[in-house]
Design a protein around this motif. Structure first.
Motif, PDB file in Angstrom:
ATOM      1  N   GLY A  57      33.507  41.323  43.043  1.00 10.28           N
ATOM      2  CA  GLY A  57      33.435  42.466  42.144  1.00 10.28           C
ATOM      3  C   GLY A  57      34.536  42.454  41.099  1.00 10.28           C
ATOM      4  N   LEU A  58      35.741  42.078  41.502  1.00  9.14           N
ATOM      5  CA  LEU A  58      36.841  42.016  40.536  1.00  9.14           C
ATOM      6  C   LEU A  58      36.538  40.999  39.444  1.00  9.14           C
ATOM      7  N   ALA A  59      35.982  39.856  39.842  1.00  9.63           N
ATOM      8  CA  ALA A  59      35.658  38.817  38.857  1.00  9.63           C
ATOM      9  C   ALA A  59      34.505  39.228  37.961  1.00  9.63           C
ATOM     10  N   HIS A  60      33.516  39.931  38.524  1.00  8.63           N
ATOM     11  CA  HIS A  60      32.335  40.343  37.768  1.00  8.63           C
ATOM     12  C   HIS A  60      32.632  41.452  36.762  1.00  8.63           C
ATOM     13  N   SER A  61      33.393  42.470  37.190  1.00  8.71           N
ATOM     14  CA  SER A  61      33.367  43.756  36.487  1.00  8.71           C
ATOM     15  C   SER A  61      34.638  44.140  35.738  1.00  8.71           C
ATOM     16  N   TYR A  62      35.720  43.425  35.910  1.00  7.02           N
ATOM     17  CA  TYR A  62      36.975  43.835  35.282  1.00  7.02           C
ATOM     18  C   TYR A  62      37.275  43.013  34.033  1.00  7.02           C
ATOM     19  N   GLU A  63      38.208  43.522  33.253  1.00  7.12           N
ATOM     20  CA  GLU A  63      38.648  42.813  32.053  1.00  7.12           C
ATOM     21  C   GLU A  63      39.972  42.120  32.330  1.00  7.12           C
ATOM     22  N   TYR A  64      40.077  40.884  31.891  1.00  6.97           N
ATOM     23  CA  TYR A  64      41.283  40.079  32.077  1.00  6.97           C
ATOM     24  C   TYR A  64      41.134  38.847  31.197  1.00  6.97           C
ATOM     25  N   ASP A  65      42.222  38.145  30.988  1.00  4.97           N
ATOM     26  CA  ASP A  65      42.126  36.864  30.273  1.00  4.97           C
ATOM     27  C   ASP A  65      42.811  35.731  31.038  1.00  4.97           C
ATOM     28  N   THR A  66      43.444  36.097  32.178  1.00  3.00           N
ATOM     29  CA  THR A  66      44.118  35.120  33.027  1.00  3.00           C
ATOM     30  C   THR A  66      43.746  35.392  34.470  1.00  3.00           C
ATOM     31  N   ILE A  67      43.414  34.346  35.209  1.00  2.14           N
ATOM     32  CA  ILE A  67      43.121  34.516  36.630  1.00  2.14           C
ATOM     33  C   ILE A  67      44.051  33.645  37.457  1.00  2.14           C
ATOM     34  N   ILE A  68      44.334  34.122  38.667  1.00  4.65           N
ATOM     35  CA  ILE A  68      45.128  33.367  39.632  1.00  4.65           C
ATOM     36  C   ILE A  68      44.215  32.986  40.786  1.00  4.65           C
ATOM     37  N   LEU A  69      44.121  31.703  41.069  1.00  9.59           N
ATOM     38  CA  LEU A  69      43.318  31.189  42.174  1.00  9.59           C
ATOM     39  C   LEU A  69      44.228  30.507  43.191  1.00  9.59           C
ATOM     40  N   GLY A  70      43.788  30.503  44.442  1.00  7.05           N
ATOM     41  CA  GLY A  70      44.549  29.794  45.454  1.00  7.05           C
ATOM     42  C   GLY A  70      44.451  30.457  46.809  1.00  7.05           C
ATOM     43  N   SER A  71      45.236  29.968  47.733  1.00  6.78           N
ATOM     44  CA  SER A  71      45.243  30.447  49.110  1.00  6.78           C
ATOM     45  C   SER A  71      46.270  31.567  49.264  1.00  6.78           C
ATOM     46  N   VAL A  85      56.033  37.681  32.082  1.00 10.52           N
ATOM     47  CA  VAL A  85      56.620  36.362  31.819  1.00 10.52           C
ATOM     48  C   VAL A  85      55.730  35.517  30.922  1.00 10.52           C
ATOM     49  N   MET A  86      54.425  35.548  31.190  1.00 12.98           N
ATOM     50  CA  MET A  86      53.508  34.631  30.511  1.00 12.98           C
ATOM     51  C   MET A  86      52.589  35.322  29.510  1.00 12.98           C
ATOM     52  N   GLY A  87      52.595  36.660  29.530  1.00 15.85           N
ATOM     53  CA  GLY A  87      51.698  37.388  28.637  1.00 15.85           C
ATOM     54  C   GLY A  87      50.289  37.453  29.198  1.00 15.85           C
ATOM     55  N   GLY A  88      49.391  38.083  28.439  1.00 14.38           N
ATOM     56  CA  GLY A  88      48.000  38.172  28.854  1.00 14.38           C
ATOM     57  C   GLY A  88      47.739  39.315  29.803  1.00 14.38           C
ATOM     58  N   GLU A  89      46.512  39.375  30.290  1.00 16.40           N
ATOM     59  CA  GLU A  89      46.073  40.387  31.247  1.00 16.40           C
ATOM     60  C   GLU A  89      45.576  39.641  32.483  1.00 16.40           C
ATOM     61  N   VAL A  90      46.285  39.816  33.601  1.00 12.00           N
ATOM     62  CA  VAL A  90      46.117  38.942  34.764  1.00 12.00           C
ATOM     63  C   VAL A  90      45.297  39.602  35.863  1.00 12.00           C
ATOM     64  N   MET A  91      44.388  38.823  36.446  1.00 12.93           N
ATOM     65  CA  MET A  91      43.644  39.244  37.625  1.00 12.93           C
ATOM     66  C   MET A  91      43.908  38.226  38.737  1.00 12.93           C
ATOM     67  N   LYS A  92      44.445  38.706  39.843  1.00  6.58           N
ATOM     68  CA  LYS A  92      44.695  37.824  40.987  1.00  6.58           C
ATOM     69  C   LYS A  92      43.443  37.753  41.848  1.00  6.58           C
ATOM     70  N   LEU A  93      42.954  36.530  42.079  1.00  6.76           N
ATOM     71  CA  LEU A  93      41.734  36.310  42.860  1.00  6.76           C
ATOM     72  C   LEU A  93      42.016  35.364  44.030  1.00  6.76           C
ATOM     73  N   SER A  94      43.163  35.531  44.637  1.00  7.16           N
ATOM     74  CA  SER A  94      43.556  34.689  45.772  1.00  7.16           C
ATOM     75  C   SER A  94      42.660  34.966  46.977  1.00  7.16           C
ATOM     76  N   ILE A  95      42.515  33.968  47.835  1.00  7.93           N
ATOM     77  CA  ILE A  95      41.766  34.134  49.078  1.00  7.93           C
ATOM     78  C   ILE A  95      42.545  33.444  50.195  1.00  7.93           C
ATOM     79  N   GLU A  96      42.951  34.212  51.169  1.00  3.42           N
ATOM     80  CA  GLU A  96      43.717  33.661  52.287  1.00  3.42           C
ATOM     81  C   GLU A  96      42.903  32.599  53.022  1.00  3.42           C
TER      82      GLU A  96
END
Length: 483
Positions: A57-71, A85-96
């Motif tokens: 849902g976060l990936a589908h419906s929100y606004e961002y220009d930077t994503i974080i992927l990983g464990s 630090v890096m600018g932009g609008e960040v969405m964290k999409l980590s998955i344990e």
């Protein structure tokens, strides 16, 4: 009940069931607790702790220009800090505990929105240790595809229905941990970072993980997983900047892998070079390696176990990426691997004060040991057989507990489990002297280990310990042979 009455009942029951299902489905579509269809507007979002479900849902419906992927290694990134630090609008999409396939699935959804300008991807080798054609046992892939006909699995999921009800009825002042995207699934404040705990875990892992390498994936399989689930996104999105980094586990984590699963360790080295070679073909990719940064990986107090570090380290990683530090290039890709191998070859572990690199020089030549040096009660222990060879001392062992060292007319006798050494010069036993080793000679890491300084006092002319920098010690010895 006659047939006519039965049919009438069946029709009513079926109609009621359909109406009920329609109402439930409509309720779920409107409330949309995981925000699969739209960002919530008429109630305060109550996010789920289940990242595999919520991230869709976060990936589908929100606004961002930077994503974080990983464990879980990326869970302690704070989006607002990354933005500062890096600018932009960040969405964290980590998955344990996620695999490369699962990370690919959520990354693909985000990239398909067309708004992603930058991807920060914490790339763990273990995420690629899967069958290349395996299906996820935990990932709700129906939430990540473009098929509306399987959405019933979302709309009629009892857990989602309960979540929808809780989202509507829970006061906004409650469940704050699941209201804030900045700290969602960030475990920094709940973690207990401890050097002592890391060292205890290390000792147990060296025994517990002995059998882990029996079914190691082949290097070709790992490469295929990388090509299919990581490199493919780079190829498909040349307009997006990809920043990959290798997360910094403790040096002890790397040591256990190298000791208990050498095939895995060799594959990891090979993959780091292979991945860089593939990435280097694309101008929209940068790669950073933090696994050899001793200022991080030797600082055990910043870890809660052998792998997971504090938020402070995540923040350091972001700053150093912004400053282009630890970047992998064609000129240094081999050097990163060589540095890690050197660190492991020279690793010493002090159960009181932590890990450090130990270099031992005898007559200007480096002495190499097959297992890490260890420190007990402030004394440095190394394999006695290898130390003897480096000092030019004759080594003898009775096969059970007695070690005899001889050089010239000096003989030293040591006993397993004893902290005393008997030194005799010549044949007259009357001049034998008992010397305190400071710690009992014993079998550690599969080798008979002894304190180095008392041996050097007998068989070397000089002994000096220096600390040129943090987490680094050097021992310099000169023998009679150097005269």
């Amino acid at each position: 009940m006659d047939n006519k009455g039965y049919r009438k009942f069946l029709v009513k029951f079926t109609a009621s069931t359909l109406v009920f299902a329609l109402l439930v489905g409509l309720f779920m579509y409107i409330v949309d607790p995981l925000q699969m269809y739209r960002k919530s507007t008429f109630y305060a979002p109550l996010y789920s702790s289940q990242e595999r479900y919520q991230n869709a849902g976060l990936a589908h419906s929100y606004e961002y220009d930077t994503i974080i992927l990983g464990s879980s290694m990326t869970q302690n990134f704070v989006p607002s800090y990354v933005e500062s630090v890096m600018g932009g609008e960040v969405m964290k999409l980590s998955i344990e505990g996620s695999t490369a396939m699962e990370q690919h699935a959520v990354g693909q959804v985000a990239l398909d929105t067309g708004q992603v300008k930058r991807v920060l991807w914490g790339l763990d080798y273990f995420a690629m240790r899967q069958d290349v054609d395996a299906e996820s046992e935990n990932m709700p892939m129906y939430m990540y595809d473009h098929n509306p006909f399987n959405d019933y699995e979302y709309l009629f999921n009892i857990s989602n229905i309960k979540h929808a009800w809780n989202a509507l009825t829970t006061p906004e002042s409650e469940s704050k941990a699941f209201r804030n995207l900045d700290t969602l699934r960030n475990w920094d404040k709940s973690a207990k970072y401890s050097q002592e705990a890391v060292l205890e875990t290390w000792e147990k892992a060296r025994t517990k993980e002995i059998g882990y390498g029996k079914n190691e994936f082949s290097l070709d399989n790992v490469k295929a997983v990388f090509d299919k689930y990581v490199l493919s996104l780079v190829k498909e999105h040349p307009e997006t900047e990809f920043t990959f980094y290798y997360p910094p586990y403790t040096i002890l984590r790397q040591q256990v892998w190298a000791e208990t699963n050498p095939v895995r360790a060799e594959n990891q080295y090979a993959m780091k070079k292979y991945m860089f070679e593939q990435f280097s073909q694309y101008p929209n990719v940068k790669v950073y390696d933090f696994q050899e940064d001793s200022s991080i990986t030797y600082d055990l107090a910043q870890y809660k176990d052998l792998s997971h570090h504090s938020q402070a380290i995540n923040e350091l990683i972001i700053r150093e990426i912004a400053e282009d530090k630890n970047r992998v290039t064609a000129e240094n890709v081999d050097a990163f691997n060589e540095e890690l191998e050197s660190q492991l070859a020279h690793l010493a572990v002090d159960m009181d004060s932590g890990a450090f690199s130990l270099f031992v020089y005898i007559d200007g030549q480096e002495a190499e040991f097959s297992v890490p040096a260890q420190v007990r009660e402030g004394r440095i222990l190394v394999p006695i057989k290898e130390l003897s060879a480096a000092l030019g001392v004759e080594f003898g062992f009775d096969g059970t507990s007695i070690v005899k060292l001889r050089k010239g007319d000096v003989t030293a006798t040591l006993t397993k489990g004893s902290a005393e050494m008997v030194v005799q010069t010549g044949e007259d036993a009357a001049n034998a002297e008992t010397i305190d080793l400071g710690y009992a000679m014993q079998n550690l890491s599969g080798s008979m280990m002894v304190t180095i300084e008392p041996i050097a006092d007998i068989f070397a002319e000089s002994f000096e310990v220096t600390e040129p920098q943090q987490y680094l010690k050097e021992i310099h010895m000169e023998t009679q042979a150097s005269e």
